[in-house]
Design an enzyme around this catalytic site. Structure first.
Site, PDB file in Angstrom:
ATOM      1  CG  ASP A 132      -0.341  -0.155   2.512  1.00  0.00           C
ATOM      2  OD1 ASP A 132       0.899  -0.255   2.575  1.00  0.00           O
ATOM      3  OD2 ASP A 132      -1.076  -0.158   3.536  1.00  0.00           O
ATOM      4  CB  SER A 133       4.576   1.750   0.146  1.00  0.00           C
ATOM      5  OG  SER A 133       4.893   0.620  -0.645  1.00  0.00           O
TER       6      SER A 133
ATOM      7  CG  ASP B 262       0.286  -4.123   1.881  1.00  0.00           C
ATOM      8  OD1 ASP B 262       0.364  -5.028   2.728  1.00  0.00           O
ATOM      9  OD2 ASP B 262       1.097  -3.179   1.815  1.00  0.00           O
TER      10      ASP B 262
ATOM     11  CE  LYS C 245       3.089  -6.157   3.593  1.00  0.00           C
ATOM     12  NZ  LYS C 245       2.545  -4.969   4.274  1.00  0.00           N
TER      13      LYS C 245
ATOM     14  CD  GLU D 139       0.146  -1.913   7.444  1.00  0.00           C
ATOM     15  OE1 GLU D 139      -0.227  -1.107   8.326  1.00  0.00           O
ATOM     16  OE2 GLU D 139       0.736  -1.555   6.420  1.00  0.00           O
TER      17      GLU D 139
ATOM     18  CD  GLU E 266       7.471  -0.778   7.878  1.00  0.00           C
ATOM     19  OE1 GLU E 266       6.577  -1.508   7.396  1.00  0.00           O
ATOM     20  OE2 GLU E 266       7.704   0.376   7.469  1.00  0.00           O
TER      21      GLU E 266
END
Ligand code: KIV
Length: 265
Positions: A43-44, A84, A113, A115, A182
């Site tokens: 999502d970056s 993501d 993925k 979070e 992270e």
């Protein structure tokens, strides 16, 4: 191409996993010819590709567009693709989460993925039981930037470190096949890694994890002003690209381009 069952084998064999973010077809084609194990449509992309100041602007539709472009780019040499689950896509109920993951897999991802695990346990278990592999993400989870008060190193107190270990074990229990750590102190990343049978993939988590991930544009040095402690740039991309742009501009303005050979007679 690496597959889900290979992840644990790679950890057991102490063969580190390499992961790079990728958002478009042209870089995907380049990466397909590289030895990199995993491509992450993070999502970056909201920040790197769309200019937002955080990842909370990412959407399922936007990630799906990037996933499809990357999947087309690696058709000649497939790579394992992780997508993501963007901001709040895991928090709108089981049905919404499943539909989001379905859209990402149908766009070409092999796994999603997620979070943070707190509150996501049943969704993660449900996705895994439905054949959708899940990679976890703990530590500095950028979707929590507002709760964290900025992009800061996480798990710095003994209490937070206990939570990190507990959360990592919960991911494993829910069936996650790997876990991104992270921006956490390397001691706690090392401890967490040693307590799990699934591989950890670090970014700002030291060397004693089971793999490393970087954002492609950071690795290539596109933004010389961005220098977090954990980042190693493998190319001076900014200068190389500026040099090429300037050479083209100068050739155009000096009438050196195109030459006769580059023109149709
Ligand atoms: O979105 C992303 O790029 C990520 C990596 C930094 C792990 O989640």
């Amino acid at each position: 191409m690496i597959t889900v069952p290979d992840f644990k084998k790679r950890k057991a064999a102490k063969q580190a996993l390499s992961m790079i973010t990728c958002y478009d077809s042209s870089f995907a084609t380049l990466l397909a010819d590289s030895p990199i194990d995993i491509l992450l449509i993070g999502d970056s992309s909201a920040m790197v590709m769309h200019g937002y100041d955080s990842t909370i602007h990412s959407t399922v539709d936007a990630i799906a567009v990037h996933v499809a472009a990357v999947a087309r780019g690696v058709r000649h040499k497939p790579k394992f693709i992780v997508a993501d689950m963007p901001f709040l896509s895991t928090r709108k109920g089981l049905e919404y989460g499943v539909a989001a993951a379905e859209a990402l897999l149908k766009a070409g991802a092999h796994a999603v993925k997620v979070e943070g695990i707190r509150g996501n346990e049943s969704l993660v278990s449900h996705l895994v039981e439905s054949g959708i592999p899940v990679m976890g993400h703990l530590g500095l989870t950028p979707q929590f930037v507002n709760a964290f008060g900025g992009m800061k190193v996480q798990a710095t107190t003994p209490e937070q470190q206990d939570w990190l270990v507990q959360d990592a074990k919960t991911y494993e229990k829910c069936g996650a096949f790997s876990l991104v750590l992270e921006c956490v102190p390397q001691t706690i990343a090392t401890k967490t890694t040693s307590l799990l049978s699934i591989p950890t993939i670090g970014i700002g988590a030291g060397v004693n994890v089971d793999g490393q991930v970087l954002v492609l544009q950071d690795l290539l040095g596109f933004n010389p002003g961005f220098k977090p402690k954990f980042l190693r740039s493998y190319l001076n991309g900014y200068e190389l690209f500026q040099d090429a742009f300037k050479k083209f501009h100068d050739d155009v303005t000096e009438k050196r381009f195109p030459s006769d050979q580059e023109s149709y007679s």
